[in-house]
Design a protein around this motif. Structure first.
Motif, short mmCIF file in Angstrom:
data_model
loop_
_atom_site.label_atom_id
_atom_site.label_comp_id
_atom_site.label_asym_id
_atom_site.label_seq_id
_atom_site.Cartn_x
_atom_site.Cartn_y
_atom_site.Cartn_z
N UNK A 186 0.81 -1.22 0.00
CA UNK A 186 0.00 0.00 0.00
C UNK A 186 0.84 1.27 0.00
N UNK A 187 2.07 1.23 0.51
CA UNK A 187 2.87 2.44 0.62
C UNK A 187 3.78 2.69 -0.58
N UNK A 188 3.77 1.78 -1.55
CA UNK A 188 4.66 1.96 -2.70
C UNK A 188 3.90 2.00 -4.02
N UNK A 189 2.58 2.01 -3.97
CA UNK A 189 1.79 2.08 -5.18
C UNK A 189 1.71 3.51 -5.69
N UNK A 190 1.40 3.68 -6.97
CA UNK A 190 1.13 5.03 -7.48
C UNK A 190 -0.01 5.67 -6.69
N UNK A 191 0.06 6.96 -6.45
CA UNK A 191 -0.97 7.60 -5.62
C UNK A 191 -2.38 7.52 -6.19
N UNK A 192 -2.49 7.35 -7.50
CA UNK A 192 -3.81 7.27 -8.12
C UNK A 192 -4.25 5.83 -8.41
#
Length: 450
Positions: A186-192
């Protein structure tokens, strides 16, 4: 679900077994604060141990997993991740335990059941942590070569290398509802990024997991899977009895009409009649599913396990062929005979099917059936349309029901290619010799059933 409400490793074990016996844990001397000398690493591990009662992020051992009516159950090696211990991350000592668990499975000929909840590799150990994935992959491969099944249960969360090795690499993947599952945490995915794409349900829809199972139903489902996958047999699958109308078709066009009749029994009817119970695999592990085109899985008949791949009467899509290929390869490795049911007007031939690699998917299935070392039995139960049907048929071990036909091409298409008018479609069907009795005379099938 917050971390405070995530079941611990031992709670996950208790969901599926009652007689868990932990393996002796390998130990290694470690430098202060780990191999990188990461400041505070030892203190973090000490706090994690105090909080969870565990000394590492995995708990490994053996237990019997029982389904209803199975008093003995199947003894298996369980690998349960403790997410409360540094996010269930993998480090060198984790790799030691995983290697020992797989070695135990091979020594005692036991299936492996990872109960996964991990955020990935442990940053405080750097590349040495990441290379544990190679160790895990090798142990999994050796266990696969030994003919032992691996059934993974993905919990919340299952991300990073844990998903990309123990999870997605298992023979069968079961997922708990709502679990966060994906390579990217969850902390390394693209923000969108759409969070719905990183769920258990999304992985099933994408063909990367087989089913979502509730915690209450997990023991029963897992026990049934393990019993089926650990019951090899060298005997071919018996031919199913025909369920449709008796009597052979009078003409080629009559055979076509009977095979296309809406009321004719389809794959689900045959499978329900043939098996005492069955479980399904889903997806080609390449991003696709074809639930409306091919039913695949394992079932029990007269105390024996038989794998099945059954076309449903619709055009088969590339993902359906790849799922059938996946099934036959797994059955072969585990020594389980295969039953295939042929029923399709042909392979899907739309533009999207071409983009999804229809030709390559069919070619791969032709190859795996031709080279199968486990016996394959085929029954044509409806339409046998061209190569899209033949790919699933066993050379020399194919039968046909009275309400079926098998043809190099559909009569309508044959007439069109030969530039014949529609009025000659029926005579073209006769010329193609597609009736069950014609196929038997030509040596395409061993005999008609009925």
């Amino acid at each position: 679900m917050t971390a405070d409400h995530r079941p611990s490793a031992r709670e996950a074990i208790a969901l599926v077994a009652d007689d868990f016996r932990e393996l002796d844990c390998p130990t290694r001397d470690s430098k202060r604060d780990g191999p990188l000398g990461w400041p505070g690493y030892d203190a973090s591990r000490a706090r994690a141990a105090e909080r969870t009662g565990e000394t590492e992020s995995v708990v490994c051992g053996t237990a019997h997993i029982k389904s209803a009516g199975d008093a003995e159950g199947v003894r298996a090696v369980l690998i349960a991740f403790e997410f409360g211990y540094l996010g269930g991350s993998l480090g060198e000592r984790t790799g030691d335990r995983l290697e020992a668990a797989f070695a135990c499975a091979r020594e005692h000929r036991l299936p492996v059941v990872p109960l996964i909840a991990t955020g990935g590799s442990r940053m405080q150990e750097g590349m040495l942590a990441l290379t544990q994935l190679q160790r895990v992959a090798r142990q999994s491969a050796l266990t696969r070569e030994a003919g032992l099944p691996q059934v993974a249960v993905v919990r919340d969360p299952t991300t990073g290398g844990g998903w990309a090795t123990l999870g997605a690499g298992a023979d069968v993947v079961l997922a708990l509802p709502g679990a966060q599952v994906g390579f990217a945490g969850s902390r390394v995915r693209p923000p969108d990024a759409d969070p719905a794409a990183y769920t258990a349900e999304a992985q099933v829809a994408a063909g990367s997991a087989d089913a979502v199972v509730t915690p209450e139903g997990l023991r029963e489902t897992l026990g049934r899977w393990l019993r089926l996958l650990t019951t090899p047999s060298a005997e071919p699958a018996p031919v199913p009895r025909p369920l449709g109308g008796a009597g052979l078709p009078a003409s080629g066009w009559d055979a076509v009409q009977r095979a296309r009749a809406p009321e004719r029994p389809r794959a689900a009817h045959y499978l329900d009649d043939y098996f005492t119970h069955r479980v399904t695999i889903s997806g080609d592990r390449c991003g696709g599913t074809d639930p409306d085109g091919v039913l695949c899985g394992f079932g029990e008949r007269d105390g024996r396990t038989i794998a099945y791949a059954a076309q449903t009467g619709t055009a088969t899509r590339p993902a359906g062929y790849r799922t059938a290929t996946r099934l036959i390869r797994l059955a072969e490795r585990l020594g389980i005979p295969v039953l295939t049911l042929v029923d399709t007007p042909g392979a899907a031939n739309d533009a999207e099917a071409e983009r999804q690699g229809a030709g390559a998917a069919i070619a791969e299935l032709f190859g795996v059936v031709a080279a199968a070392r486990t016996p394959v039995t085929t029954l044509v139960i409806g339409e046998g349309g061209s190569g899209g049907a033949l790919a699933l048929a066993a050379p020399g071990r194919t039968w046909a029901t009275p309400d079926s036909y098998f043809s190099v091409i559909a009569p309508e298409q044959a007439a069109r290619i030969l530039k014949r008018p529609p009025s000659e479609i029926e005579s073209t069907a006769e010329q193609l010799r597609i009736r069950p009795q014609d196929l038997a005379e030509l040596g395409v099938i061993r005999t008609d059933v009925g």
